[in-house]
Design a protein around this motif. Sequence first.
Motif, short mmCIF file in Angstrom:
data_model
loop_
_atom_site.label_atom_id
_atom_site.label_comp_id
_atom_site.label_asym_id
_atom_site.label_seq_id
_atom_site.Cartn_x
_atom_site.Cartn_y
_atom_site.Cartn_z
N GLY A 16 -9.83 9.59 12.12
CA GLY A 16 -11.17 9.82 11.58
C GLY A 16 -11.36 11.10 10.79
O GLY A 16 -12.49 11.54 10.62
N ALA A 17 -10.27 11.71 10.27
CA ALA A 17 -10.43 12.95 9.52
C ALA A 17 -10.94 12.66 8.11
O ALA A 17 -10.47 11.74 7.46
CB ALA A 17 -9.10 13.69 9.44
N SER A 18 -11.90 13.47 7.65
CA SER A 18 -12.38 13.35 6.28
C SER A 18 -11.38 14.03 5.36
O SER A 18 -10.41 14.63 5.81
CB SER A 18 -13.74 14.03 6.14
N ARG A 19 -11.63 13.95 4.05
CA ARG A 19 -10.72 14.60 3.09
C ARG A 19 -10.61 16.10 3.33
O ARG A 19 -9.54 16.68 3.32
CB ARG A 19 -11.21 14.35 1.66
N ARG A 20 -11.79 16.71 3.54
CA ARG A 20 -11.83 18.15 3.74
C ARG A 20 -11.10 18.52 5.04
O ARG A 20 -10.33 19.47 5.10
CB ARG A 20 -13.28 18.62 3.80
N GLN A 21 -11.35 17.72 6.07
CA GLN A 21 -10.71 17.99 7.37
C GLN A 21 -9.21 17.79 7.28
O GLN A 21 -8.45 18.53 7.87
CB GLN A 21 -11.30 17.05 8.43
N THR A 22 -8.80 16.76 6.52
CA THR A 22 -7.37 16.53 6.34
C THR A 22 -6.73 17.73 5.68
O THR A 22 -5.64 18.17 6.06
CB THR A 22 -7.12 15.27 5.50
N VAL A 61 -4.58 15.75 21.45
CA VAL A 61 -5.48 14.78 22.07
C VAL A 61 -6.92 15.05 21.60
O VAL A 61 -7.71 14.13 21.43
CB VAL A 61 -5.37 14.84 23.61
N SER A 62 -7.22 16.32 21.33
CA SER A 62 -8.58 16.68 20.90
C SER A 62 -8.84 16.36 19.43
O SER A 62 -9.99 16.41 18.99
CB SER A 62 -8.81 18.18 21.10
N GLN A 116 -12.46 16.45 17.68
CA GLN A 116 -12.76 17.61 16.85
C GLN A 116 -13.27 17.16 15.48
O GLN A 116 -14.24 17.70 14.94
CB GLN A 116 -11.49 18.44 16.71
N MET A 117 -12.62 16.12 14.92
CA MET A 117 -13.01 15.62 13.61
C MET A 117 -14.43 15.05 13.64
O MET A 117 -15.16 15.12 12.66
CB MET A 117 -12.04 14.52 13.13
N SER A 118 -14.81 14.48 14.78
CA SER A 118 -16.14 13.87 14.84
C SER A 118 -17.21 14.90 15.19
O SER A 118 -18.37 14.56 15.36
CB SER A 118 -16.15 12.73 15.87
N GLY A 119 -16.80 16.16 15.29
CA GLY A 119 -17.76 17.24 15.46
C GLY A 119 -18.16 17.53 16.89
O GLY A 119 -19.16 18.20 17.14
N ALA A 134 -10.22 15.90 26.87
CA ALA A 134 -8.77 15.84 26.62
C ALA A 134 -8.00 16.03 27.92
O ALA A 134 -7.02 15.32 28.19
CB ALA A 134 -8.38 16.90 25.60
N PHE A 135 -8.47 16.96 28.73
CA PHE A 135 -7.79 17.19 30.02
C PHE A 135 -7.85 15.96 30.91
O PHE A 135 -6.86 15.59 31.55
CB PHE A 135 -8.41 18.39 30.75
#
Lengths: 295, 257
Positions: free
Chosen positions: A199-205, B104-105, B109-112, B122-123
Amino acid sequence: MTFHCCIMPKNGSPNEHRKLSESWHQVAGWVLVIPLLIVLWETGAYLLNQPWILPRFSLVARQLMHPFQDLYASGSLASNTLVSFVRVLIGFLLAAIFGIPLGLLMGSTRAVRGLLEPIIELLRPLCPIAWIPFALAVFKLQTLPQVFGIRASGTILDQVQTGMVFVLSFGAFFPIVVNTLDGVSGVRRNYLMLAKTLGASRRQTFLHVYLPAALPMILTGLRQGIGLCWFVIIAAEMLPGANSGIGYLLMYAADQSGMNVVIASMIIIATIGALLNTLMVHGTKRLIGWYGKEF
Amino acid sequence: MEKNSDMIEPVVVLRDVSKIFRSESGVEVKAIEAVNMTVAAGEFVAILGPTGCGKTTVLNLVAGLDAPDSGSIMVRKTNGSNGVIPYVFQHYTLFPWRTVLANVSFGMQMSGMSKRDCKKKAFSLLDQVGLGASANAYPHELSGGMRQRAAIAQSLALDSQLLVMDEPFGSLDDHTRHEMGELLSEIWSHLQMTILFVTHNIDEALMLADRVILFKGHPGKPEEEFYIEIPRPRDRLSTQFTALHVELRKLMSNECA
């Protein structure tokens, strides 16, 4: 029919044995070769008895023991080394500030890469020293504070000529850009796919995949860059237009037949170069411990 | 023994899906042609077939990593995962510069999600896959089996109802592979997930799946379908299991000839 398969470990594990001999190999150069060369040098110089060609090691060592002694009214070993070092640091930092972002941009944007790669590949093979006459013509002997209208007389910045910084930055810029670029464009597709499925966006990638994946190459670029700067500054200071720096002192001492100062300067230059490299290698090891151990 | 899985809430539906790859020299290769397939909610489906029959292509299309040249793909979005479909690969399943915990995180993390919540979840996931003690290790410090455990935890973190896996245990030794199979079965039944699993290993498909779809040919397409009604936990040595094993092996080797 039976097969007897019997592999017994010898006394002590083979790894232990290897470790022991490896550490021995590591110190051998320090405790054997270097002292031996020093002894040969000392006796050779004593027998030759021409200190303006080859001064005895002890004379050079004495010079190194008094780094703050003023030499030929041109400053001391230490003060001139410091001047060279500050010049290198400023030139290198400027190269990194421009080189890393540009490398990242080129590596991730095809259009930018297509536009800039030809000119970079064309200018890269040019020895930075070749820029010196041009830099002197453009910047004269102006110092960096003078360009920005800052009064810095008496400080070390007053010895940092804009032309030298320009040449140093130019030298370090190319290895930094090219290595960063290679690092970014060499990121495994697998990691990009993994980031996408998580689920990473372009910026996050960019932030969480491109950047960490390219970090080992970026650090390689920085290491090459600072090494090149240290090469270039010595040569630059030996040319007309310089009036300070360890390269200048070396050249000036040679004119005065002060070969002990020349060799002392050479030892300082080599040692600092080696220290810079070691610092870059070991200081960054923890950051990129994963590198080369992928699976 | 036909069951009509199309009727119970399909999670994945492929209709006449084809995919063509163009090599650098311009040669076109049809990877899959006219694939029709359905995966029902809560189903564990194994796609079985020899190498190069388009199994991975199907997964990439389902996961949205690739677009089909023709046909339609419907994947029902599930809560929590923002439409992201977690995918466990065979290799490069973890970022080597991140610790196991940070790997695992990653999705959270990407979803905020906040750092604290990420860490906590994650633990608990790492405990669930038996890796609690290795949270701060780097992937290169783990064995192959442990890495795949971490990869499973990484994908579970997305809270997706659907999980796709491409030969996730393909490079593990038999013993570890069996262990991982047991772990996956447990997770699947515990979380009532839908799993689409690609393998070329008959034993693995029969041990894990509700339904095995046999892929064949160039371009590849589903040739036969088997509902595996052996009760779990399954016994590799049961007559039912071995009979199916032999049948599938015959079908697969016909393909090779």
